[in-house]
Design a protein around this motif. Sequence first.
Motif, PDB file in Angstrom:
ATOM      1  N   ILE A  95       0.878  -1.178   0.000  1.00 36.36           N
ATOM      2  CA  ILE A  95       0.000   0.000   0.000  1.00 36.36           C
ATOM      3  C   ILE A  95       0.911   1.223   0.000  1.00 36.36           C
ATOM      4  O   ILE A  95       1.623   1.472   0.975  1.00 36.36           O
ATOM      5  CB  ILE A  95      -0.927   0.023   1.234  1.00 36.36           C
ATOM      6  CG1 ILE A  95      -1.650  -1.325   1.398  1.00 36.36           C
ATOM      7  CG2 ILE A  95      -1.912   1.171   1.120  1.00 36.36           C
ATOM      8  CD1 ILE A  95      -2.509  -1.724   0.221  1.00 36.36           C
ATOM      9  N   ALA A  96       0.920   1.960  -1.074  1.00 27.49           N
ATOM     10  CA  ALA A  96       1.841   3.089  -1.230  1.00 27.49           C
ATOM     11  C   ALA A  96       1.085   4.408  -1.130  1.00 27.49           C
ATOM     12  O   ALA A  96       0.220   4.702  -1.960  1.00 27.49           O
ATOM     13  CB  ALA A  96       2.575   2.997  -2.567  1.00 27.49           C
ATOM     14  N   ASP A  97       1.413   5.171  -0.111  1.00 28.23           N
ATOM     15  CA  ASP A  97       0.885   6.528   0.024  1.00 28.23           C
ATOM     16  C   ASP A  97       1.920   7.463  -0.610  1.00 28.23           C
ATOM     17  O   ASP A  97       2.979   7.689  -0.030  1.00 28.23           O
ATOM     18  CB  ASP A  97       0.690   6.863   1.508  1.00 28.23           C
ATOM     19  CG  ASP A  97       0.083   8.246   1.724  1.00 28.23           C
ATOM     20  OD1 ASP A  97      -0.449   8.823   0.758  1.00 28.23           O
ATOM     21  OD2 ASP A  97       0.145   8.748   2.860  1.00 28.23           O
ATOM     22  N   PRO A  98       1.638   7.988  -1.799  1.00 32.29           N
ATOM     23  CA  PRO A  98       2.653   8.768  -2.526  1.00 32.29           C
ATOM     24  C   PRO A  98       2.761  10.193  -1.996  1.00 32.29           C
ATOM     25  O   PRO A  98       2.243  11.146  -2.587  1.00 32.29           O
ATOM     26  CB  PRO A  98       2.126   8.741  -3.963  1.00 32.29           C
ATOM     27  CG  PRO A  98       0.641   8.676  -3.816  1.00 32.29           C
ATOM     28  CD  PRO A  98       0.385   7.860  -2.559  1.00 32.29           C
ATOM     29  N   VAL A  99       3.431  10.332  -0.878  1.00 26.55           N
ATOM     30  CA  VAL A  99       3.516  11.627  -0.205  1.00 26.55           C
ATOM     31  C   VAL A  99       4.409  12.572  -1.009  1.00 26.55           C
ATOM     32  O   VAL A  99       5.601  12.300  -1.198  1.00 26.55           O
ATOM     33  CB  VAL A  99       4.058  11.462   1.222  1.00 26.55           C
ATOM     34  CG1 VAL A  99       4.166  12.813   1.907  1.00 26.55           C
ATOM     35  CG2 VAL A  99       3.158  10.521   2.025  1.00 26.55           C
ATOM     36  N   ALA A 203      -3.832   5.087   4.833  1.00 29.59           N
ATOM     37  CA  ALA A 203      -3.017   4.091   4.138  1.00 29.59           C
ATOM     38  C   ALA A 203      -2.501   3.037   5.099  1.00 29.59           C
ATOM     39  O   ALA A 203      -2.487   1.836   4.785  1.00 29.59           O
ATOM     40  CB  ALA A 203      -1.858   4.781   3.419  1.00 29.59           C
ATOM     41  N   ALA A 204      -2.073   3.464   6.289  1.00 25.96           N
ATOM     42  CA  ALA A 204      -1.581   2.504   7.278  1.00 25.96           C
ATOM     43  C   ALA A 204      -2.697   1.582   7.737  1.00 25.96           C
ATOM     44  O   ALA A 204      -2.484   0.372   7.943  1.00 25.96           O
ATOM     45  CB  ALA A 204      -0.981   3.244   8.472  1.00 25.96           C
ATOM     46  N   ALA A 205      -3.898   2.124   7.903  1.00 27.86           N
ATOM     47  CA  ALA A 205      -5.033   1.313   8.331  1.00 27.86           C
ATOM     48  C   ALA A 205      -5.413   0.291   7.258  1.00 27.86           C
ATOM     49  O   ALA A 205      -5.776  -0.849   7.569  1.00 27.86           O
ATOM     50  CB  ALA A 205      -6.224   2.211   8.664  1.00 27.86           C
ATOM     51  N   ILE A 206      -5.321   0.683   6.000  1.00 23.55           N
ATOM     52  CA  ILE A 206      -5.588  -0.267   4.912  1.00 23.55           C
ATOM     53  C   ILE A 206      -4.558  -1.386   4.938  1.00 23.55           C
ATOM     54  O   ILE A 206      -4.888  -2.578   4.810  1.00 23.55           O
ATOM     55  CB  ILE A 206      -5.576   0.443   3.545  1.00 23.55           C
ATOM     56  CG1 ILE A 206      -6.756   1.415   3.436  1.00 23.55           C
ATOM     57  CG2 ILE A 206      -5.629  -0.572   2.401  1.00 23.55           C
ATOM     58  CD1 ILE A 206      -6.705   2.326   2.224  1.00 23.55           C
TER      59      ILE A 206
END
Length: 252
Positions: A95-99, A203-206
């Motif tokens: 799961i990539a959160d593209p910050v 994203a962390a929760a997913i």
Amino acid sequence: MSGLDPSGGAGIQADIQAITSLGAHPLPVLTCLTVQDTNNVHGAQAVDPDLIRQQLTCLAGDVPIHAVKTGALGSAAVLDVLVEFLDTLPDVPVIADPVIKAAGGGDLADSQLMEAMKTRLFPKAEMITPNGEELALLGGSDEAATAAENLMATGCESVLATGGHGTGIHIINKLFNHAPDPMEWEVERIGSNEYHGTGCTLAAAIAAGRACGLSPRAAISQAQNYVHRTLLHALTVGKGQKIPDRGILWEH
């Protein structure tokens, strides 16, 4: 893998708290240090990529890994180490959160890192979770569907376009995954303020849900309910944006 936010609102602390709350065990690997408060990011410095490589190798030899969540990566060199590591975990959901930018507007990724995300990280991701601004920048279009299609063309399995930075009484998150129509979730917007760390938390929760065996859609639903609850109890810890209360009790 994410950066350190010394205000405790976003980044690695958000990941640790959200993952723990949802019944999984975090393995936090720090990618960058930031100068940050509840208003904005004022500076950032990437961690030595070789140190990160050693940490990942050490952890993988000891602990089973059931999901990977990424946030701010700090540099393209750090991303290279991450991609090498993901090659050893072909069946683990990423799961990539593209910050790219903080909610206050501060930069957390340069053009080299953004290009590396598109060409090297996203093809290995089960899901990326950009907000509206990130989706437009990375996908090359202000139209969410077109931008998501462009990103999926790089090999990414799905794009969860988050609507938290929009307006209106509801937040609408859309999951694009090559189906004829995107799947939508509608969540009540809490207040009129921006919150610090909601993207990291979601994203962390997913990732926690996927690590615990939930399907991608079930993990999204659980994560959105969790984030909604953290915002109902949001904390005022500084002079800027409120912070989700990720320490709330969560019934699994």
